[in-house]
Design an enzyme around this catalytic site. Sequence first.
Site, PDB file in Angstrom:
ATOM      1  N   SER A  34       0.834  -1.211   0.000  1.00  0.00           N
ATOM      2  CA  SER A  34       0.000   0.000   0.000  1.00  0.00           C
ATOM      3  C   SER A  34       0.871   1.264   0.000  1.00  0.00           C
ATOM      4  O   SER A  34       1.699   1.453   0.900  1.00  0.00           O
ATOM      5  CB  SER A  34      -0.890  -0.044   1.253  1.00  0.00           C
ATOM      6  OG  SER A  34      -1.149   1.252   1.732  1.00  0.00           O
TER       7      SER A  34
HETATM    8  N1  LIG Z   1      -6.439   8.193   2.330  1.00  0.00           N
HETATM    9  C1  LIG Z   1      -6.066   7.004   3.034  1.00  0.00           C
HETATM   10  C2  LIG Z   1      -6.194   5.832   2.089  1.00  0.00           C
HETATM   11  C3  LIG Z   1      -6.008   4.532   2.826  1.00  0.00           C
HETATM   12  C4  LIG Z   1      -6.457   3.353   1.977  1.00  0.00           C
HETATM   13  O1  LIG Z   1      -7.437   3.421   1.211  1.00  0.00           O
HETATM   14  N2  LIG Z   1      -5.733   2.251   2.123  1.00  0.00           N
HETATM   15  C5  LIG Z   1      -6.101   1.073   1.377  1.00  0.00           C
HETATM   16  C6  LIG Z   1      -4.834   0.317   1.034  1.00  0.00           C
HETATM   17  S1  LIG Z   1      -3.855   1.251  -0.089  1.00  0.00           S
HETATM   18  C7  LIG Z   1      -6.989   0.222   2.272  1.00  0.00           C
HETATM   19  O2  LIG Z   1      -6.730   0.084   3.441  1.00  0.00           O
HETATM   20  N3  LIG Z   1      -8.067  -0.341   1.719  1.00  0.00           N
HETATM   21  C8  LIG Z   1      -8.933  -1.205   2.433  1.00  0.00           C
HETATM   22  C9  LIG Z   1     -10.329  -0.716   2.517  1.00  0.00           C
HETATM   23  O3  LIG Z   1     -10.595   0.433   2.067  1.00  0.00           O
HETATM   24  O4  LIG Z   1     -11.178  -1.466   3.011  1.00  0.00           O
HETATM   25  C10 LIG Z   1      -4.633   7.123   3.559  1.00  0.00           C
HETATM   26  O5  LIG Z   1      -3.857   7.843   2.953  1.00  0.00           O
HETATM   27  O6  LIG Z   1      -4.325   6.504   4.581  1.00  0.00           O
END
Ligand SMILES: N[C@@H](CCC(=O)N[C@@H](CS)C(=O)NCC(=O)O)C(=O)O
Length: 259
Positions: A34
Amino acid sequence: MFRRKRNKNKIGMDSRKKMSFSSCSVEFIYMAASPPCRAVWMCIKELGIDVDMRHIDMYKKAEHTQPWFVKLNPQHTVPTINDDGFILWESRAILGYLVNKYGKDDRLYPTEPQKRALVDRMLYFDIGTLYKSMVDYFQPILYMGSSGDPQKANQLKSSLDYLDQYLEIEEYVAGDNLTIADLAILATVTHLEGVEWSYKSYENIFRWVTKLKTELPYYNECNQGGINMFKDWVKLRREQAAATAAEEAAKSVRKNSRT
Ligand SMILES: N[C@@H](CCC(=O)N[C@@H](CS)C(=O)NCC(=O)O)C(=O)O
């Protein structure tokens, strides 16, 4: 504000790694592939702080949907940190918090209002324009097997054009030294390597990425494994999409031959 008591026993020790620098009580919940997690990991290294690393597998095991994690962060996103009961997610907020709390100086996130505003501008540019245009373009391709919306591709290209222009006059994205905005944007831009989208033609971006890759001694440790993990996942998604398309085509041939 979400505050939870830290309970090491609830979280299996097998997926934990201890990083030993100066002492603090931060647990870092992340997935290596990520980009926002890679940015926070680089910041941890830059600050030289001691954290408990907890890797969760979102691709194969959907560990981010487990009750313990949703209880901690109802939005179930990584990165998430637990600093002795203080729970925080959103990578750019985490970057600022870590520097404010654990930085020996304000170099990575200046306190002088105008300098800080320039760093914030680039963090907002990242979340609202650059990272957003990348997600908007690639998510339908990777999750829905779409062939890619040319308009969204253009939005991504124009975000990269803006960044390339900023880097024409600056050594780093927000001035003449490394800040948390560089870490956030470096993680975003290098994510493109996972989908084999070349950014070599953006001369200033390419120069800046190449410089940081050699300048930051922790670059490989925090990024390369995750980018490779993402690459493997992209390959798998593409194979799955191709298999589904072939199956659909065969079905349609069978249907037409019956009529
Ligand atoms: N804007 C957030 C984005 C975080 C995000 O979307 N992370 C993804 C991985 S890149 C995630 O955890 N996705 C799982 C979900 O949304 O359930 C940040 O910068 O922390």
